[in-house]
Enzyme design. Sequence first.
Site: not given
Length: 335
Positions: A16, A158
């Site tokens: 991905t 993040y």
Amino acid sequence: MTVKLKPLNRQVMVITGATSGIGLATARMATESGVRLVIASRDEETLHRLSEELRRKGPGCVDVPADVANPRDVQRIADTAMRTFGGIDTWVNNAGVSIFGRLDRTPLSDHRRLFETNYWGVVHGSMIALPYLRRSGGALINIGSVASEVSLPEQAAYSASKHAVMGFTEGLRIELMQDNAPVSVTLIKPAGIDTPFREHARNYMGKPARVPSPVYAPHLVAEAILYAAANPTRDMVVGGGGKMMTTMNKLAPGLMDKVMAATMGRQQRTDVEPRPLGDALYKPGKDGYERSNWQGHVREHSAYTSAMRHPWLTTAALLGIGAAAFTMLNGRKLY
């Protein structure tokens, strides 16, 4: 149960986030190693173009436009792999994005969207891949970060998503061990990598973003991923600088907090404008690039990461990391 993985030239691999940075470097390197590929990305145009390139150079490639935040899209990736190649040997959950900016200046909606990609994308990929990997054995490889262990100010959202990926991956590995499942579960933790990471990140800092030094080449992460695809591996840090950070954070967390507070603000800002590829938090940016337009020094080799792929060198590398950390901490109070 001892997990046995196929040689790369007999594998079907799903990647991905395959059209940019680490995913792109891995897809190209896997093709050179004889891997049949199923690649996924939100950028349909670039994805189709990459698929054509890889089919010309390798044994087979099929592309699936997909947003990993949507489990139906992820299921289509698996269905396409089974329909085209008849199986899945390795699944690489690589898609991800970041936000530069303080937590108190980042809208909650952006936090949630970041987790949809970085955390839930990994969960969707893992849960959908596992029935196929359990069937005949295989490797599940999740891309975390050094930020999985050392939180970065100005990228705390993040870091939180990568902490979550680490917790999920480690828990999943243990549960599969309880089942004696023939699946290798690996967490790859890159340090700063020269990819279009900053170009695709949302930025609330008021200045162009940069990846803090030291910065390593994306092919080093690709090499680690392909190693883990053929050799059962628990986890691997890519970049000796990243290993130094995680080691110091364990030995002296209070001191590490002070170092991060004093240095990371300026290390993540620059006057160099990023290549205009577009913020990819909610919609795809322009992909097709392995590297950023950052002009600073990029390390093309990592002795530490090479040692981790060669067990006889691992002890020497760890001793070197430990000695360096001791030197940095010698004479200072540990908190």
